[in-house]
Write an enzyme that holds these catalytic residues in place. Structure first.
Site, short mmCIF file in Angstrom:
data_model
loop_
_atom_site.label_atom_id
_atom_site.label_comp_id
_atom_site.label_asym_id
_atom_site.label_seq_id
_atom_site.Cartn_x
_atom_site.Cartn_y
_atom_site.Cartn_z
N GLY A 360 54.08 36.52 45.89
CA GLY A 360 53.34 36.85 47.10
C GLY A 360 52.66 35.61 47.65
N ALA A 361 52.04 34.86 46.74
CA ALA A 361 51.35 33.64 47.13
C ALA A 361 51.11 32.81 45.87
CB ALA A 361 50.02 33.97 47.79
N MET A 362 50.76 31.53 46.07
CA MET A 362 50.52 30.66 44.93
C MET A 362 49.30 29.79 45.19
SD MET A 362 51.29 29.55 41.95
CE MET A 362 50.24 28.34 41.19
N GLU A 363 48.41 29.79 44.21
CA GLU A 363 47.10 29.18 44.38
C GLU A 363 47.06 27.66 44.19
OE1 GLU A 363 47.98 31.16 41.75
OE2 GLU A 363 47.04 30.51 39.90
N ASN A 364 48.08 26.94 44.61
CA ASN A 364 48.03 25.48 44.48
C ASN A 364 46.69 24.98 45.00
OD1 ASN A 364 50.95 25.60 43.96
ND2 ASN A 364 51.04 26.08 46.14
N HIS A 396 42.36 36.71 46.58
CA HIS A 396 42.90 36.45 45.24
C HIS A 396 43.13 34.95 45.03
CE1 HIS A 396 45.57 37.72 41.76
NE2 HIS A 396 45.99 36.48 41.95
N GLU A 397 43.78 34.33 45.99
CA GLU A 397 44.11 32.90 45.82
C GLU A 397 42.85 32.04 45.90
OE1 GLU A 397 46.95 32.66 44.68
OE2 GLU A 397 47.72 34.58 45.39
N HIS A 400 40.98 31.90 42.72
CA HIS A 400 41.59 30.97 41.74
C HIS A 400 41.13 29.52 41.93
CE1 HIS A 400 44.35 33.31 39.36
NE2 HIS A 400 45.10 33.68 40.37
N GLU A 419 44.94 35.87 35.80
CA GLU A 419 45.44 36.76 36.85
C GLU A 419 44.64 38.06 36.92
OE1 GLU A 419 47.02 35.84 39.16
OE2 GLU A 419 48.12 34.10 38.47
#
Ligand SMILES: *[C@@H]1O[C@H](CO)[C@@H](O)[C@H](O)[C@H]1NC(C)=O
Ligand SMILES: *[C@@H]1O[C@H](CO)[C@@H](O)[C@H](O)[C@H]1NC(C)=O
Ligand SMILES: *[C@@H]1O[C@H](CO)[C@@H](O)[C@H](O)[C@H]1NC(C)=O
EC number: 3.4.11.-
Length: 973
Positions: A360-364, A396-397, A400, A419
């Site tokens: 869905g998404a990535m918290e880079n 959410h991201e 993080h 998570e």
């Protein structure tokens, strides 16, 4: 694969002399070819060695000893975990993605060079650094790497041999002498990789704009694909500082984790390019890196000195689709700063929507990547559910950025904490941004109830795994499941609830402060929460309580006998006959916080710390009744004596508002699941749906629909179906009419967020049960769109209206929707159509649609598995999808396996209707037939599917008759 792809050794040597461009392509080709061979196992490992040699490998022992047929050995490079001898300090990394394919081979690639400075912690003559699918070359002398000492008074030993170890994904460098403890060294490499469309590592995404195909180079590193972009110590605890430079075409923008430091033109091979240098990152883990080159547009604002930007395709930005995300990011960032009591650790926060993205998404860190549907909002196309998803995913991201990025768990076995935590606080962050939506309650439906279903199987697993049990990349990928996310969120919410939010937050804040820029394990968090508890009067022991929830799988059903006051607990298993083979040191008992109500009044919280206790206050005679797990703050189910159940049913029917909305949803969910586990009669579960004729609130309806789904799966091929439809149509009609009235004949949108959801439920169930007015409504709206080319259907209702119109229609409706899907300019609209296309009742259309799912030009790779699952959700599509998956398993697995987290969804999705011996045999056969191909991150899901099928078979045998009788009686009433 055509013969022409193979490169002999002789040819390879010649090629080294030709220009870098041609060489790069040939090498990229050989990468693809050798990967293909490794998958198919058609060509012997010797050939693979030859391929590698042609590119200048000096030592090849690794490739020949690698592969599945070799016996295990004890060499350090055969182990999946890095030795602790070396620790990276910083990397100087330059990457150049080529956004145009090689004209002759059509292969895309990137080139790079990297220098890593590391500290030797203990003497060694071996350097292991992760590397996957990269090819190294040095045109001068064919060395794969070079090494030097940093201290001018010290010499690095010379390199004896270098080779690639494909199985464990290492570049192995053996030295002639030892590296000395305390000394710093720099390792330099130059390499090439394929810029494939495989959604992992450094990959490419494509889209069309103004008729032109455009390419984006982007990354997805988590969990183990940073090594596919450059050689690195690719473990979360190997934090380092990254100095990143990207070289890219003049008309493109380069982004990375840090701010841009400088930009200049450079000329390479006569071509003028841009060289963008980024400021060094903070000390961070490799899995959080991101590099992106695109010609995207952006919008920006600034929040107390932090630059916030939203990037997307230019046309999406021009259409204003980034505005909602931009508006919400600032408030959510501010919320978390206050929640964590820690200012945002970076100077900028970029968020970018990518046309192809697997998760869905990535918290880079500083450059968060999203699916388009998770970031872009357009009032004309997005439903309120799309909007909610955007708010919660952003929360959410952003959560993080501290929890996960600033403080990182040491190893993947603690992924559940990372998570689970973000999945819990996303509700807090989004609630803060959209206070009207009652979002915090929804965690009960979206996470607690959802994961209850999985965690009630004997093939579930504890939240926490041992570090040594999680080694291989597939094992790591498999951890990204509902247990880690939803159970993690559920038990952390319970913890925060019984500690109180203030104590929870306080412990969290000292934890973050203590471990910033470092790594921690989950017990470190417990320790800090305990310190916060100890500052209060409370005597709670955090780890003693939490161990029972974290170290064993499953959860209890708490039974309250209101006649005797006896309160007891038992491991809740969906199939009571299934055997739990895994021992637990807590004997499957939990320390359970019990919040409860008596006759509508909230009582003081109690603790259940034994298998069974008598609690006088729990006795309820006369009109008094008990309801436990108030607001479903706890992670458990509740059962009562028959007398109390009857009183609760009576309250639902006569005075339902005495019971909070969440608990009305809970009563339905508990009753249905207790019935499946044979703890209560199925009729009791069905009785909880009778009061729904009066219910207009969302949560109980949603809970009922979720549970009735199971009845549809079990019965939509049997004679129960007709009566069930009659009963449910009858039940939903008042709700349908209620919405018809408050929306003034469907012309207005209900005001409340959850009311809007329930309107969708009303239409969905009414149409599903064949309510004629509903079907007419859906088909008329859709026909109007087909004839006028003006879509007047409200975005909230589109999914269900499209689906019902296509189900009621034929090829014309399907083709119309397919055309709209192909031309959709916003992914959110495309997604609704993609789902609706699976609703047709025509087998030939479904079969053709299945074929389309494996053509990335028609259905993006990121969407293939969910589309197959949609088709399997359709009673006509189910057998077709199962045949399709069985027939193509090897292909699907190989093409979609890399970097994918959705195999468990695929397997669970295509098998969830299974309820016959014959289907069970097919599953077993499927497992046998594909043992050599493997199931990757779907391995566990396959076992879970078999367990579920067995339990369904038994359930049907025992329930079909009485369910038939019940529905028949009620339908004729
Ligand atoms: C690996 O090492 C262990 C202990 O050093 C030894 O007992 C074992 O036999 C070795 N195995 C192989 C395959 O060499
Ligand atoms: C990285 O670049 C900086 C600045 O040029 C230099 O001081 C440092 O030694 C380099 N590190 C490595 C590992 O090459
Ligand atoms: C390639 O070889 C030359 C000469 O030995 C050396 O100076 C250079 O650093 C090497 N490059 C790499 C990537 O090993």
């Amino acid at each position: 694969m055509g013969k022409g792809f193979f490169i002999s050794k002789a040819v390879g040597v010649v090629l080294i002399i030709v220009g870098a461009g041609a060489l790069a392509t040939i090498i990229a080709l050989s990468v693809v070819y050798s990967q293909e061979k490794a998958k198919n196992n058609e060509v012997s490992p010797t050939h693979a060695t030859t391929t590698t040699t042609s590119t200048g490998t000096t030592g090849t022992t690794g490739t020949t000893t690698g592969g599945p047929t070799t016996p295990p050995s004890n060499e350090t490079w055969d182990k999946y975990r890095l030795p602790t001898t070396l620790k990276p300090d910083h990397y100087n990394l330059t990457l150049r993605p080529h956004l145009k394919p090689d004209p002759t081979t059509q292969i895309y690639h990137f080139t790079g060079s990297s220098s890593v400075e590391f500290i030797c912690e203990s003497e060694t003559d071996l350097i292991l650094i992760h590397s996957n699918k990269l090819i190294y070359y040095n045109q001068t002398n064919g060395q794969m790497a070079s090494l030097k000492a940093v201290d001018p008074g010290h010499n690095a030993p010379s390199i004896k041999s270098t080779f690639l170890k494909t199985e464990t994904q290492y570049l192995v460098i053996q030295l002639d002498g030892n590296l000395m403890a305390g000394q710093r060294y720099q390792l330099h490499t130059e390499f090439i990789g394929e810029l494939a469309d495989d959604l992992g590592g450094f990959y490419r995404s494509e889209y069309k704009e103004n008729g032109e195909t455009k390419v984006v180079a982007t990354t997805q590193m988590q969990p183990t694909d940073a090594r596919k972009a450059f050689p690195c110590f690719d473990e979360p605890a190997m934090k380092a500082v990254f100095y990143i430079t990207l070289i890219h075409d003049i008309n493109t923008t380069a982004l990375s984790n840090g701010e841009q430091a400088s930009q200049e033109n450079i000329v390479i091979d006569g071509e003028t390019l841009l060289k963008t240098v980024f400021k060094p990152t903070e000390r961070m883990s490799t899995y959080l890196l991101a590099f992106i080159v695109s010609d995207f547009g952006y919008i920006q604002n600034s929040v107390d000195g932090v630059l916030v930007r939203i990037f997307a395709r230019k046309s999406a930005i021009d259409a204003g689709q980034g505005q909602y995300a931009l508006n919400k990011t600032g408030p959510i960032l501010k919320f978390f700063e206050q929640y964590y009591n820690s200012s945002y650790p970076l100077p900028k926060s970029d968020q970018i929507a990518l046309p192809d993205f697997n998760a869905g998404a990535m918290e880079n860190w500083g450059l968060i990547t999203y699916r388009e549907t998770a970031l872009l909002y357009d009032e004309e196309y997005s439903s309120n559910s799309n909007k909610e998803r955007i708010a919660t995913i952003i929360a959410h991201e952003l959560a993080h950025m501290w929890f996960g990025n600033l403080v990182t768990l040491r190893w993947w076995n603690d992924l559940w904490l990372n998570e689970g935590f973000a999945s819990y606080v996303e509700y807090l962050g989004a609630d803060n941004a959209e206070p009207e939506w009652k979002l915090k309650d929804l965690i009960v439906l979206n996470d607690v109830h959802r994961v209850f279903a999985i965690d009630a199987l004997t093939s579930s697993h504890p939240l926490s795994s041992r570090e040594e049990d999680i080694q291989r990349p597939e094992q790591i990928s498999e951890l990204f499941d509902a247990i880690s996310y939803s159970k993690g969120a559920s038990v952390l919410r319970m913890l925060s609830d019984f500690l109180t939010e203030e104590v929870f937050q306080h412990g969290l804040q000292t934890y973050l402060k203590t471990f910033q820029f470092q790594n921690a394990v989950y017990t470190d968090l417990w320790h800090h929460l305990q310190m916060a508890v100890d500052l209060t009067e409370s005597k709670l022991n955090v780890s003693k309580i939490m161990n029972t929830w974290v170290l064993q799988m499953g959860y209890p059903v708490v039974t309250i006998n209101t006649a005797t006051g006896v309160v007891s607990q038992k491991h809740f298993l969906l199939d009571p006959d299934s055997e739990v083979t895994v021992k637990s040191e807590f004997n499957y008992e939990w320390i359970v916080p019990i919040k409860w109500m008596k006759t509508g009044a909230v009582q003081n919280q109690l603790w259940l710390e034994a298998k069974s206790v008598t609690i006088e206050e729990m006795k309820a005679s006369g009109d008094a009744w008990v309801l436990a797990n108030h607001l479903v703050a706890g992670y458990y189910r509740v059962n009562y004596d028959d007398g109390n159940w009857n009183k609760l049913l009576n309250i639902l029917n006569t005075n339902r508002l005495l019971i909070p909305e969440i608990n009305r949803a809970q009563l339905i969910d508990d009753a249905f699941n207790l019935a499946r586990a044979k703890i209560v009669r199925t009729e009791l579960a069905l009785e909880t749906t009778k009061y729904l004729r009066m219910e207009t609130d969302f949560m109980p309806w949603e809970s009922a629909l979720d549970n009735l789904d199971f009845f549809y799966l079990m019965f939509d091929r049997s004679e129960v179906y007709g009566y069930m439809q009659d009963y449910l149509r009858n039940q939903v009609t008042p709700l349908f009419n209620y919405y018809k009235t408050i929306t003034e004949n469907w012309s207005k949108v209900p005001t409340g967020h959850l009311d809007q959801y329930n309107q969708v439920n009303a239409i969905t169930l009414a149409c599903k049960t064949g309510h004629p007015e509903c079907i007419t409504l859906a088909t008329t709206w859709f026909k109007d769109w087909m004839t006028t080319e003006q879509n007047k259907i409200h975005p909230n209702l589109r999914s269900t209206v499209y689906c019902n119109a296509i189900a009621a229609g034929g090829a014309d409706e399907w083709e119309f929707a397919w055309k709209k899907f192909q031309n959709a300019t916003i992914a959110i609209e495309a997604d609704k159509l993609r789902y609706a296309l699976s609703c047709t009742k025509q087998p030939w259309l479904l079969n053709r649609y299945l074929e389309y799912t494996l053509e990335p030009k028609l259905v993006r790779k990121q969407d293939a598995t969910s589309t197959i699952v949609y088709i399997a959700g359709n009673v006509v599509g189910q057998p077709l999808a199962w045949d399709f998956v069985r027939a193509r398993w090897e292909y699907i697995f190989n093409q979609y396996g890399g970097g994918s987290f959705s195999f468990s969804n695929l397997i669970n999705g295509v098998t969830k209707r299974f309820s016959t011996e014959f289907e069970l045999q097919q599953l077993e056969q499927f497992k046998k037939d594909n043992a050599d191909v493997g199931f990757g991150s779907g391995t566990l899901a396959l076992d879970q599917s078999m367990e579920r099928t067995r339990s369904n078979i038994k359930w049907l045998a025992e329930n079909q008759e009485n369910v038939l009788t019940w529905f028949k009686t009620e339908a004729e009433r």
